[in-house]
Design a protein around this motif. Sequence first.
Motif, PDB file in Angstrom:
ATOM      1  N   UNK A   1     -18.544  27.014  34.305  1.00  0.00           N
ATOM      2  CA  UNK A   1     -18.442  28.312  33.850  1.00  0.00           C
ATOM      3  C   UNK A   1     -18.036  28.290  32.365  1.00  0.00           C
ATOM      4  N   UNK A   2     -17.392  27.359  31.774  1.00  0.00           N
ATOM      5  CA  UNK A   2     -16.789  27.511  30.441  1.00  0.00           C
ATOM      6  C   UNK A   2     -18.139  27.600  29.505  1.00  0.00           C
ATOM      7  N   UNK A   3     -19.268  27.358  30.015  1.00  0.00           N
ATOM      8  CA  UNK A   3     -20.466  27.434  28.957  1.00  0.00           C
ATOM      9  C   UNK A   3     -20.949  28.814  28.753  1.00  0.00           C
ATOM     10  N   UNK A   4     -20.358  29.637  29.774  1.00  0.00           N
ATOM     11  CA  UNK A   4     -20.967  31.236  30.043  1.00  0.00           C
ATOM     12  C   UNK A   4     -19.652  32.047  29.195  1.00  0.00           C
ATOM     13  N   UNK A   5     -20.424  32.932  28.318  1.00  0.00           N
ATOM     14  CA  UNK A   5     -19.435  33.732  27.684  1.00  0.00           C
ATOM     15  C   UNK A   5     -18.628  34.762  28.878  1.00  0.00           C
ATOM     16  N   UNK A   6     -17.510  35.050  28.649  1.00  0.00           N
ATOM     17  CA  UNK A   6     -16.824  35.778  29.785  1.00  0.00           C
ATOM     18  C   UNK A   6     -16.824  37.152  29.290  1.00  0.00           C
ATOM     19  N   UNK A   7     -17.520  38.094  29.947  1.00  0.00           N
ATOM     20  CA  UNK A   7     -17.488  39.349  29.511  1.00  0.00           C
ATOM     21  C   UNK A   7     -16.895  40.186  30.587  1.00  0.00           C
ATOM     22  N   UNK A   8     -15.976  41.016  30.533  1.00  0.00           N
ATOM     23  CA  UNK A   8     -15.100  42.049  31.404  1.00  0.00           C
ATOM     24  C   UNK A   8     -15.360  43.457  31.164  1.00  0.00           C
ATOM     25  N   UNK A   9     -15.170  44.111  32.484  1.00  0.00           N
ATOM     26  CA  UNK A   9     -15.057  45.819  32.023  1.00  0.00           C
ATOM     27  C   UNK A   9     -13.721  46.192  31.584  1.00  0.00           C
TER      28      UNK A   9
END
Length: 429
Positions: free
Chosen positions: A351-359
């Motif tokens: 999942x490190x390949x996926x940008x981490x977007x949070x609320x």
Amino acid sequence: MEYTSKDLEKWCSIIEPMAKELGLDFYPQEFEIVSYTDMIAYEAYVGMPSRYPHWSFGKSYERTKSLYKYNLTGLPYEMVINSNPCLAYLMKDNTLLLQILTMAHVYGHNDFFKNNRLFKEGTRASYTIEMFKNDADIIRGYVNDPSIGYDEVEKFLNAAHAIRLQTNRTIGMKHSKDENKLEKEWKDDILQFIMNEGELNEWQKNVLNIVRRETAYFIPQIETKIMNEGWASYWHYKILHKLNLPDSLYLEFIKRHNDVITPYIGSINPYHLGFKIFEDLEKKYGLNKIFEVRLLERDESFIRRYLTEDLCYELNLFQYGKEKNEYVVQNISDDTGWLEIRNTLCKNCGMGMIPNIVISEVSKNDNTLILKHIFEGRELDSIYMEATLKYVYDLWGHPVQLNTKIDKSDMKIYCDNDKKISYTNLGEN
């Protein structure tokens, strides 16, 4: 060499007890022989016998079919489903040796699915096939409902698919019953947040829930691609060496195995890297250690703990990157560069390949949903970013704002009620 289904049954009856004797612990195994067109279809639907309709699956099918037709890509030797019983597809055009190798490979995957903690905590193997079939039936019901219809379902699925991986990354975490803690947990899970706080119809909530739970099924596979393929390759190699194959099959076995684990030029072959790490671990620590590693790790921790300086050097790993207008080698596997290479691999797997977007919050003034990009040195692709913000708007129904970094400056990207995108530079921080 010509063979029949009886020949495959005979070899399977030899391979399965041998896998058990070597220590593998797996679900009951079922094999299905399929044509190459069936394999392309199963690949498009990620192996599931039943999946809800969406244009992206058809696109994947047509793309793979065209590439295969013009000999621009091959097809997987097999496809294995994390289910109990475990279901695997074998392509009928495979040679006898290739069927033997892939059956042994399948038992490695099966053991990994049953025992790796991410799969044990994050999936329900006994419910897999039923879950995907029920989800398909529900979606088709909405498609056939005159008050909803295909266009509305497709539009909603498009938006949900765009952010399906923006979900909680702690596999197996149970949600708290405490409302304050629950609100904090949802901030790491955009789909869950919109399901609970958005202005959605019941069918829309159900669609989001389907996309969310099916995504949760695939996340352990994303997180363990290198380990899983390396583990299966390690065991097919070990099992076939014990089969006392005749010379005609043994020579093909060596060639096929080498084809599987051949390093890629300019990228990482997960089969090769995983195989070499497990092989190195067995040499150093014995079989008990590799079973322990198979149980506990994911790709990021697997690489960080067990990709050593000596192994980096042996594998001749190097790192390249763009400087000005050309790509250059930035690190090689020497006494200093190997750590940078290992760290880069860790950051770019799972999942490190996926940008981490949070609320971040919801504005009380106009109900704007404010998102925050957890910046780790990699900027977002502007084309995908803008398109995704519009999809989030389709789900949320109100303006959406994303805070991120571009060229070292803090940026606010805003999607208004007309789905127009604007940028505000907040300066360097």
